[in-house]
Design a protein around this motif. Structure first.
Motif, PDB file in Angstrom:
ATOM      1  N   ARG A 215      46.868  12.671  70.486  1.00 56.41           N
ATOM      2  CA  ARG A 215      47.563  12.932  69.436  1.00 56.41           C
ATOM      3  C   ARG A 215      46.590  13.888  68.369  1.00 56.41           C
ATOM      4  N   THR A 216      47.268  14.929  67.814  1.00 52.99           N
ATOM      5  CA  THR A 216      46.462  15.878  66.867  1.00 52.99           C
ATOM      6  C   THR A 216      46.491  15.302  65.591  1.00 52.99           C
ATOM      7  N   ALA A 217      45.201  14.735  64.957  1.00 55.01           N
ATOM      8  CA  ALA A 217      45.279  14.042  63.706  1.00 55.01           C
ATOM      9  C   ALA A 217      43.897  14.223  62.986  1.00 55.01           C
ATOM     10  N   PRO A 218      43.943  14.701  61.634  1.00 53.41           N
ATOM     11  CA  PRO A 218      42.792  14.773  61.006  1.00 53.41           C
ATOM     12  C   PRO A 218      42.312  13.548  60.572  1.00 53.41           C
ATOM     13  N   GLY A 219      41.090  13.156  60.880  1.00 56.10           N
ATOM     14  CA  GLY A 219      40.599  12.059  60.376  1.00 56.10           C
ATOM     15  C   GLY A 219      41.271  10.820  60.543  1.00 56.10           C
ATOM     16  N   PHE A 220      41.540   9.933  59.413  1.00 56.28           N
ATOM     17  CA  PHE A 220      42.521   8.787  59.571  1.00 56.28           C
ATOM     18  C   PHE A 220      43.731   9.084  58.753  1.00 56.28           C
ATOM     19  N   HIS A 221      44.203  10.511  58.759  1.00 56.16           N
ATOM     20  CA  HIS A 221      45.326  10.513  57.886  1.00 56.16           C
ATOM     21  C   HIS A 221      46.621  10.706  58.498  1.00 56.16           C
ATOM     22  N   SER A 222      46.924   9.840  59.773  1.00 61.97           N
ATOM     23  CA  SER A 222      47.615   9.912  60.464  1.00 61.97           C
ATOM     24  C   SER A 222      48.312   8.253  60.651  1.00 61.97           C
ATOM     25  N   THR A 223      49.701   8.277  61.071  1.00 61.40           N
ATOM     26  CA  THR A 223      50.199   6.943  61.258  1.00 61.40           C
ATOM     27  C   THR A 223      49.858   6.508  62.696  1.00 61.40           C
ATOM     28  N   ALA A 224      49.142   7.242  63.498  1.00 61.35           N
ATOM     29  CA  ALA A 224      48.970   6.870  64.969  1.00 61.35           C
ATOM     30  C   ALA A 224      48.091   5.608  64.873  1.00 61.35           C
ATOM     31  N   PHE A 225      47.237   5.839  63.852  1.00 61.26           N
ATOM     32  CA  PHE A 225      45.972   4.700  64.000  1.00 61.26           C
ATOM     33  C   PHE A 225      46.719   3.253  63.658  1.00 61.26           C
ATOM     34  N   SER A 226      47.601   3.262  62.663  1.00 64.83           N
ATOM     35  CA  SER A 226      48.462   2.028  62.271  1.00 64.83           C
ATOM     36  C   SER A 226      49.277   1.615  63.551  1.00 64.83           C
ATOM     37  N   GLU A 227      49.887   2.500  64.158  1.00 65.42           N
ATOM     38  CA  GLU A 227      50.775   2.360  65.208  1.00 65.42           C
ATOM     39  C   GLU A 227      50.208   1.621  66.456  1.00 65.42           C
ATOM     40  N   HIS A 228      49.077   2.138  66.776  1.00 65.00           N
ATOM     41  CA  HIS A 228      48.301   1.567  67.830  1.00 65.00           C
ATOM     42  C   HIS A 228      47.170   0.751  67.638  1.00 65.00           C
ATOM     43  N   GLY A 229      46.849   0.630  66.652  1.00 63.02           N
ATOM     44  CA  GLY A 229      45.595  -0.167  66.148  1.00 63.02           C
ATOM     45  C   GLY A 229      46.267  -1.638  65.797  1.00 63.02           C
ATOM     46  N   PRO A 230      45.333  -2.492  65.314  1.00 60.38           N
ATOM     47  CA  PRO A 230      43.800  -2.182  65.250  1.00 60.38           C
ATOM     48  C   PRO A 230      43.142  -2.365  66.547  1.00 60.38           C
ATOM     49  N   PHE A 231      42.042  -1.720  66.900  1.00 60.12           N
ATOM     50  CA  PHE A 231      41.519  -1.448  68.113  1.00 60.12           C
ATOM     51  C   PHE A 231      40.360  -2.003  68.429  1.00 60.12           C
ATOM     52  N   ASP A 232      40.258  -2.595  69.700  1.00 61.44           N
ATOM     53  CA  ASP A 232      39.096  -3.581  70.237  1.00 61.44           C
ATOM     54  C   ASP A 232      37.743  -2.623  70.489  1.00 61.44           C
TER      55      ASP A 232
ATOM     56  N   ARG B 277      30.926   8.901  56.267  1.00 62.64           N
ATOM     57  CA  ARG B 277      32.096   9.118  55.222  1.00 62.64           C
ATOM     58  C   ARG B 277      33.292   7.996  55.813  1.00 62.64           C
ATOM     59  N   MET B 278      33.409   8.095  57.166  1.00 65.34           N
ATOM     60  CA  MET B 278      34.565   7.295  57.688  1.00 65.34           C
ATOM     61  C   MET B 278      33.971   5.828  58.068  1.00 65.34           C
ATOM     62  N   ALA B 279      32.761   5.433  57.743  1.00 61.60           N
ATOM     63  CA  ALA B 279      32.730   4.106  58.183  1.00 61.60           C
ATOM     64  C   ALA B 279      33.445   2.946  57.405  1.00 61.60           C
ATOM     65  N   PRO B 280      34.044   3.151  56.396  1.00 60.99           N
ATOM     66  CA  PRO B 280      34.996   2.028  55.852  1.00 60.99           C
ATOM     67  C   PRO B 280      36.160   2.220  56.715  1.00 60.99           C
ATOM     68  N   LYS B 281      36.921   3.332  57.033  1.00 64.32           N
ATOM     69  CA  LYS B 281      37.910   3.453  57.683  1.00 64.32           C
ATOM     70  C   LYS B 281      37.842   2.868  59.131  1.00 64.32           C
ATOM     71  N   LEU B 282      36.658   3.080  59.801  1.00 63.97           N
ATOM     72  CA  LEU B 282      36.320   2.825  61.096  1.00 63.97           C
ATOM     73  C   LEU B 282      36.565   1.210  61.140  1.00 63.97           C
ATOM     74  N   ALA B 283      35.733   0.568  59.951  1.00 65.48           N
ATOM     75  CA  ALA B 283      35.878  -0.875  60.020  1.00 65.48           C
ATOM     76  C   ALA B 283      37.233  -1.445  59.678  1.00 65.48           C
ATOM     77  N   THR B 284      37.981  -0.790  58.968  1.00 65.31           N
ATOM     78  CA  THR B 284      39.391  -1.072  58.345  1.00 65.31           C
ATOM     79  C   THR B 284      40.208  -1.165  60.028  1.00 65.31           C
ATOM     80  N   HIS B 285      40.020  -0.086  61.031  1.00 60.99           N
ATOM     81  CA  HIS B 285      41.079  -0.101  62.016  1.00 60.99           C
ATOM     82  C   HIS B 285      40.454  -0.745  63.235  1.00 60.99           C
ATOM     83  N   LEU B 286      38.985  -1.706  63.045  1.00 59.64           N
ATOM     84  CA  LEU B 286      38.604  -2.295  64.226  1.00 59.64           C
ATOM     85  C   LEU B 286      39.004  -3.820  64.101  1.00 59.64           C
ATOM     86  N   ALA B 287      39.394  -4.231  65.113  1.00 65.01           N
ATOM     87  CA  ALA B 287      39.986  -5.751  65.347  1.00 65.01           C
ATOM     88  C   ALA B 287      38.697  -6.438  65.373  1.00 65.01           C
ATOM     89  N   PRO B 288      38.948  -7.743  64.748  1.00 62.11           N
ATOM     90  CA  PRO B 288      37.831  -8.771  64.825  1.00 62.11           C
ATOM     91  C   PRO B 288      37.161  -8.977  66.117  1.00 62.11           C
TER      92      PRO B 288
END
Length: 299
Positions: free
Chosen positions: A206-223, A236-247
């Motif tokens: 997918r073409t997606a700038p940063g985390f400004h795409s619904t692709a991440f919520s559709e396919h995540g959270p990620f292991d 800059r993206m560290a908080p978003k990386l953590a948000t989309h990472l599974a426990p």
């Protein structure tokens, strides 16, 4: 047909504001939007949107309307992106690269594959990531280690470039992988490389700038999240990386000069990611973090 880039030259903070503004205007439409640092000392940045020539008039009008209220003095500039056959220019002289169990090679070196190799065929092309740079090779080495030692059920390759890292994960484990990039050319090249490596399904590009795409919520959270970009955007993206990472998940970051590693580690620790290890290759580092299963864990 030519690709067009419309851009505004401004400061880092205003470029981020423009990025958010254009992302809201264009939503999930197939236009890549992003920011690029031009001169760190002078704080010169560009905020850009990419489109095909046939869409230029409409996109330009919408961008100008969007900028009018908050950025009335913004000057919208235009660049035609040339179609260059980088394969012809840069294929010669590239040798196969070994990293962990992986062998990354061009089509001209298929005879170098040994029994037991996990071979990934990537010709030098328009997108970064042939395996020859220390950052890509470092990511491959850590991917091999993580996927062998931890439960990974899905993965994200953020800033996929040539797609080599997404392909590596998929060849190790039969799991879904989302591969995203800000550059539509990179996304196209990644999809072509996925097919070239005999992967019929399982990798979504997918073409997606940063985390400004619904692709991440559709396919995540990620292991597993892999981001081979640059230190400053990773910070800059560290908080978003953590948000989309599974426990219990892992993050592999690269594109980081050795001297920048402490800033990246500090940013990720602040986002409650735990530093696991750092490896060095040719002056660059690849850093492995994880997110502890227990929510009460203190980093």
């Amino acid at each position: 047909m030519s690709e067009i880039r419309l851009y505004v030259t401004t400061t880092e903070s205003k470029a981020e504001e423009i990025l958010d503004l254009l992302s809201a205007v264009f939503g999930e439409e197939d236009f890549a939007i992003g920011t690029t640092e031009i001169d760190e000392k002078k704080d010169i940045w560009e905020a850009s949107i990419y489109m095909m020539a046939e869409d230029e008039a409409e996109v330009q009008s919408r961008v100008e309307d969007a900028l009018k209220a908050s950025f009335p003095d913004a000057r919208l500039e235009r660049e035609v992106i040339p179609e260059v056959d980088w394969v012809v220019k840069s294929l010669e002289g590239l040798k196969p690269v070994r990293a962990g169990r992986f062998l990354v090679h061009g089509s001209h070196d298929r005879d170098k594959i040994r029994p037991g190799d996990i071979a990934i065929e990537i010709d030098a092309g328009q997108a970064f990531g042939t395996g020859h740079h220390g950052t890509t090779a470092g990511c491959l080495e850590v991917i091999d280690s993580v996927v062998r030692s931890r439960l990974v059920r899905n993965a994200l390759d953020l800033g996929t470039g040539s797609g080599v890292l997404a392909i590596a994960v998929r060849k190790l484990r039969n799991i879904p992988v989302l591969a995203t990039d800000i550059d539509p050319i990179a996304t196209k090249v990644a999809a072509e490389n996925v097919r070239r490596n005999g992967i019929a399904s399982g990798i979504v590009t997918r073409t997606a700038p940063g985390f400004h795409s619904t692709a991440f919520s559709e396919h995540g959270p990620f292991d597993l999240i892999i981001a081979n970009i640059l230190a400053r955007p990773l910070i800059r993206m560290a908080p978003k990386l953590a948000t989309h990472l599974a426990p219990g998940g892992s993050v592999i970051l690269s594109g980081i000069l050795a001297g920048q590693r402490w800033k990246v580690i500090a940013a990720c620790s602040g986002a409650r990611l735990r530093h696991v290890r750092t490896i060095w290759r040719n002056g660059w580092v690849t850093i492995h973090f994880d997110r502890p299963q227990c929510a009460s864990h203190r980093i």
